[in-house]
Design an enzyme around this catalytic site. Sequence first.
Site, PDB file in Angstrom:
ATOM      1  CG  HIS A 210      20.700 -49.497 -15.989  1.00  0.00           C
ATOM      2  ND1 HIS A 210      19.538 -47.389 -15.573  1.00  0.00           N
ATOM      3  CD2 HIS A 210      21.270 -48.595 -16.679  1.00  0.00           C
ATOM      4  CE1 HIS A 210      20.507 -46.972 -16.218  1.00  0.00           C
ATOM      5  NE2 HIS A 210      20.849 -47.403 -17.221  1.00  0.00           N
TER       6      HIS A 210
HETATM    7  C1  UD1 Z   1      22.036 -49.169 -22.126  1.00  0.00           C
HETATM    8  C2  UD1 Z   1      22.329 -47.545 -22.439  1.00  0.00           C
HETATM    9  C3  UD1 Z   1      22.273 -46.870 -20.957  1.00  0.00           C
HETATM   10  C4  UD1 Z   1      20.564 -47.176 -21.464  1.00  0.00           C
HETATM   11  C5  UD1 Z   1      20.528 -48.258 -20.940  1.00  0.00           C
HETATM   12  C6  UD1 Z   1      18.858 -48.747 -20.524  1.00  0.00           C
HETATM   13  C7  UD1 Z   1      24.683 -47.689 -23.658  1.00  0.00           C
HETATM   14  C8  UD1 Z   1      26.034 -46.942 -23.247  1.00  0.00           C
HETATM   15  N1  UD1 Z   1      24.043 -47.506 -22.316  1.00  0.00           N
HETATM   16  O1  UD1 Z   1      22.607 -49.729 -20.925  1.00  0.00           O
HETATM   17  O2  UD1 Z   1      22.387 -45.802 -21.756  1.00  0.00           O
HETATM   18  O3  UD1 Z   1      20.363 -45.822 -19.844  1.00  0.00           O
HETATM   19  O4  UD1 Z   1      20.460 -48.687 -21.987  1.00  0.00           O
HETATM   20  O5  UD1 Z   1      18.647 -50.003 -20.462  1.00  0.00           O
HETATM   21  O6  UD1 Z   1      24.056 -47.546 -25.283  1.00  0.00           O
HETATM   22  N2  UD1 Z   1      21.086 -57.272 -21.617  1.00  0.00           N
HETATM   23  C9  UD1 Z   1      20.178 -58.656 -21.921  1.00  0.00           C
HETATM   24  N3  UD1 Z   1      19.181 -58.402 -22.809  1.00  0.00           N
HETATM   25  C10 UD1 Z   1      18.952 -56.908 -23.476  1.00  0.00           C
HETATM   26  C11 UD1 Z   1      20.020 -56.298 -23.508  1.00  0.00           C
HETATM   27  C12 UD1 Z   1      20.807 -56.102 -22.202  1.00  0.00           C
HETATM   28  O7  UD1 Z   1      20.166 -59.312 -20.976  1.00  0.00           O
HETATM   29  O8  UD1 Z   1      17.819 -56.829 -23.850  1.00  0.00           O
HETATM   30  C13 UD1 Z   1      22.255 -57.181 -20.956  1.00  0.00           C
HETATM   31  C14 UD1 Z   1      23.597 -57.290 -21.761  1.00  0.00           C
HETATM   32  O9  UD1 Z   1      23.753 -58.624 -22.013  1.00  0.00           O
HETATM   33  C15 UD1 Z   1      24.525 -57.321 -20.957  1.00  0.00           C
HETATM   34  C16 UD1 Z   1      24.147 -55.914 -19.847  1.00  0.00           C
HETATM   35  O10 UD1 Z   1      22.693 -56.556 -20.168  1.00  0.00           O
HETATM   36  O11 UD1 Z   1      25.337 -58.408 -20.115  1.00  0.00           O
HETATM   37  C17 UD1 Z   1      24.636 -54.540 -20.829  1.00  0.00           C
HETATM   38  O12 UD1 Z   1      23.619 -53.789 -21.978  1.00  0.00           O
HETATM   39  P1  UD1 Z   1      23.932 -53.061 -22.791  1.00  0.00           P
HETATM   40  O13 UD1 Z   1      23.231 -52.785 -23.288  1.00  0.00           O
HETATM   41  O14 UD1 Z   1      25.406 -53.274 -22.971  1.00  0.00           O
HETATM   42  O15 UD1 Z   1      23.877 -51.709 -21.957  1.00  0.00           O
HETATM   43  P2  UD1 Z   1      22.610 -51.471 -20.645  1.00  0.00           P
HETATM   44  O16 UD1 Z   1      23.921 -51.595 -19.200  1.00  0.00           O
HETATM   45  O17 UD1 Z   1      21.636 -51.869 -20.880  1.00  0.00           O
END
Ligand code: UD1
Length: 370
Positions: free
Chosen positions: A215
Amino acid sequence: MNNTSPTVIDIIAGARPNFMKIAPIIRALDERKVAGGRLRYRLIHTGQHYDSRMSADFFEQLDIPMPDINLDVGSGTQAEQTAAIMTRYERLLLDHPSSLCLVVGDVTSTMACAIAAQKLRVPVAHVEAGIRSGDWGMPEEINRMVTDSITNWFFTTSETANDNLRRAGVEDDRLFFVGNTMIDTLLAHMDRLRPPPFWDEYGLLPGSYFVVTLHRPSNVDAGSSFARLLRAIGEGTRSLPTIFPVHPRTRKTLEAIEDLPANLVFVEPQPYLEFNYLVRHAKAVITDSGGITEETTVMGVPCMTLRDTTERPETVSIGTNEILGTNPANLSRALDRLFAGGWKKGGIPELWDGRTGERIVAALEELFPS
Ligand code: UD1
């Protein structure tokens, strides 16, 4: 703080990897409360992860109480999320002060709450402090560096983390080498791990399938390199079923890729008990996560990390992990070695023994002898 009111600690959790890290601290605080301890806590969910598969499922399986407060920040860019968390947590602290802000890990919520608290002179404790990948291209590395630069008390998982902090000028009386709360959670739930509902459907047998999680933006945000990696995984795993729980950010790129290898099985993000059952019985795990390399080390499962660096070097020097970079050729060679029976057995790092939550709470009671 007066002598009769209890000390209230804010425990911050925002994203999936935080939840297994806070659970043992909460359990230890609850146990001490029953035994007459005076520390109290307020559980704050920032809302960075909000899907039930990324959040609520973990609270339920790990027996974490409902958050007292949800800041509901949701998705956004790094700066948008940081700003929203800071603004909302600052408001909360102004209206309802606390004695300590306890943050875990390296996600955006960790850094944002640490900054908001410290600016209001609320001291900060950081669990899993001091680890460094040296890679400023990862938002987590920036989060670690910023958080540790304004942390009062450091709870660490390894001697490497202690050395990193000492080199940065942290004095020994602010440093607590306590072990790994994520491993507390794993050991506490090892007997409850259970197969996911699709176990039979895909004919999974212990030692005869792979688990993949990817991811990181550097692996999954560009479709062409992600497709190359997936092809290498498909070929190298030699037709064995390869279970890939898809993180929300990975799904977007995946949908645009054609001709996916036939043995890759894409499933939803898995709950904790099912995911770690899959890992425990896998032939090997291929990942770009950091936390999973700690879990595979403790379970003795071969782990191949598709990154150039790690902030958890003990998973390589002591554990079952190898850093392969993102070049598919390296992965192919590593998989050949695995099939030839040449993977190291590994050992378990010091203090990864299931009692870290208790050690943290004991240290907090000394710091706040109310
Ligand atoms: C975050 C953490 C990372 C961790 C990962 C585990 C940071 C900088 N990164 O990255 O260290 O390994 O979580 O999952 O904090 N989204 C959803 N549903 C959710 C959460 C996110 O659809 O419940 C989508 C968001 O809209 C976005 C993408 O997933 O498009 C990324 O989510 P985000 O929380 O920004 O960062 P992660 O890549 O999950």
